[in-house]
Write a protein that holds these residues in place. Structure first.
Motif, PDB file in Angstrom:
ATOM      1  N   MET A  89       0.838  -1.158   0.000  1.00 15.21           N
ATOM      2  CA  MET A  89       0.000   0.000   0.000  1.00 15.21           C
ATOM      3  C   MET A  89       0.888   1.228   0.000  1.00 15.21           C
ATOM      4  SD  MET A  89      -3.257  -0.766   2.277  1.00 15.21           S
ATOM      5  CE  MET A  89      -2.804  -1.543   3.757  1.00 15.21           C
TER       6      MET A  89
ATOM      7  N   GLU B  52       5.935   0.466  -9.016  1.00 13.54           N
ATOM      8  CA  GLU B  52       5.249  -0.556  -8.229  1.00 13.54           C
ATOM      9  C   GLU B  52       4.848  -1.753  -9.092  1.00 13.54           C
ATOM     10  OE1 GLU B  52       1.953   1.108  -6.179  1.00 13.54           O
ATOM     11  OE2 GLU B  52       3.204   1.881  -4.546  1.00 13.54           O
ATOM     12  N   THR B  53       4.395  -1.489 -10.296  1.00 18.62           N
ATOM     13  CA  THR B  53       4.013  -2.583 -11.188  1.00 18.62           C
ATOM     14  C   THR B  53       5.229  -3.419 -11.568  1.00 18.62           C
ATOM     15  OG1 THR B  53       2.194  -1.277 -12.072  1.00 18.62           O
ATOM     16  CG2 THR B  53       2.939  -3.137 -13.402  1.00 18.62           C
TER      17      THR B  53
ATOM     18  N   ARG C  91       6.255  -5.593  -8.626  1.00 16.58           N
ATOM     19  CA  ARG C  91       5.321  -6.689  -8.436  1.00 16.58           C
ATOM     20  C   ARG C  91       5.542  -7.796  -9.462  1.00 16.58           C
ATOM     21  NH1 ARG C  91       0.919  -7.402 -11.104  1.00 16.58           N
ATOM     22  NH2 ARG C  91       0.688  -5.251 -11.729  1.00 16.58           N
TER      23      ARG C  91
ATOM     24  N   GLY D 128       7.014 -11.450  -8.423  1.00 23.11           N
ATOM     25  CA  GLY D 128       6.145 -12.587  -8.695  1.00 23.11           C
ATOM     26  C   GLY D 128       6.766 -13.576  -9.663  1.00 23.11           C
TER      27      GLY D 128
ATOM     28  N   GLY E  38      -1.092  -9.780 -10.852  1.00 19.95           N
ATOM     29  CA  GLY E  38      -1.838  -8.780 -10.093  1.00 19.95           C
ATOM     30  C   GLY E  38      -3.176  -9.266  -9.578  1.00 19.95           C
TER      31      GLY E  38
ATOM     32  N   ILE F 220       0.760 -13.057  -7.982  1.00 23.26           N
ATOM     33  CA  ILE F 220       1.368 -11.753  -7.702  1.00 23.26           C
ATOM     34  C   ILE F 220       1.811 -11.091  -9.002  1.00 23.26           C
ATOM     35  CG2 ILE F 220       3.386 -10.626  -6.673  1.00 23.26           C
ATOM     36  CD1 ILE F 220       3.116 -12.607  -4.353  1.00 23.26           C
TER      37      ILE F 220
ATOM     38  N   LEU G 163      -5.892 -10.134  -7.135  1.00 23.63           N
ATOM     39  CA  LEU G 163      -6.243  -9.740  -5.780  1.00 23.63           C
ATOM     40  C   LEU G 163      -5.249  -8.782  -5.144  1.00 23.63           C
ATOM     41  CD1 LEU G 163      -7.644 -13.036  -4.229  1.00 23.63           C
ATOM     42  CD2 LEU G 163      -8.915 -11.122  -5.171  1.00 23.63           C
ATOM     43  N   VAL G 164      -4.546  -8.014  -5.941  1.00 22.75           N
ATOM     44  CA  VAL G 164      -3.720  -6.951  -5.400  1.00 22.75           C
ATOM     45  C   VAL G 164      -4.387  -5.625  -5.735  1.00 22.75           C
ATOM     46  CG1 VAL G 164      -1.550  -8.223  -5.533  1.00 22.75           C
ATOM     47  CG2 VAL G 164      -2.231  -6.829  -7.439  1.00 22.75           C
ATOM     48  N   ARG G 165      -4.085  -4.640  -4.952  1.00 22.84           N
ATOM     49  CA  ARG G 165      -4.694  -3.326  -5.174  1.00 22.84           C
ATOM     50  C   ARG G 165      -4.148  -2.716  -6.459  1.00 22.84           C
ATOM     51  NH1 ARG G 165      -4.587   1.934  -1.604  1.00 22.84           N
ATOM     52  NH2 ARG G 165      -2.448   1.909  -2.275  1.00 22.84           N
TER      53      ARG G 165
END
Length: 92
Positions: free
Chosen positions: A1, A29-30, A33, A37, A87, A84, A89-91
């Motif tokens: 977050m 951030e992307t 991630r 992942g 993406g 992950i 269930l990630v914000r």
């Protein structure tokens, strides 16, 4: 977050690059991630081919029964890494 407040903006490493930081924030951030992942899925792919191979190691850590925890470890690393990376269930 990531919550950006006025106090955190005042603590930039190089304040003159504040506009650059804010413009690359979402892409950074992307990228983090996706890379994390992908590496987790690659690491888990070695375990998913032999899901009970780490049973002795898991029992050595004190988790009994080792076969169950070894299977959960393999599935979590492989499928969790894929989720992950895409993406799931990630914000946003």
């Amino acid at each position: 977050m990531s919550v950006t407040t006025d106090a955190s903006r005042g603590r930039l490493i190089i304040p003159a690059l504040g506009r650059l930081y804010s413009s690359l924030h979402d892409a950074g951030e992307t990228l983090l991630r996706v890379v994390a992942g992908t590496f987790l899925a690659i690491h888990g792919s070695q375990k998913i081919t032999n899901p009970f191979g780490a049973a002795e190691m898991v029992e050595g850590l004190g988790f009994y029964p080792g076969a169950l925890w070894s299977l959960l470890l393999a599935c979590t690393e492989f499928f969790g890494g894929i989720f992950i990376a895409i993406g799931f269930l990630v914000r946003p």
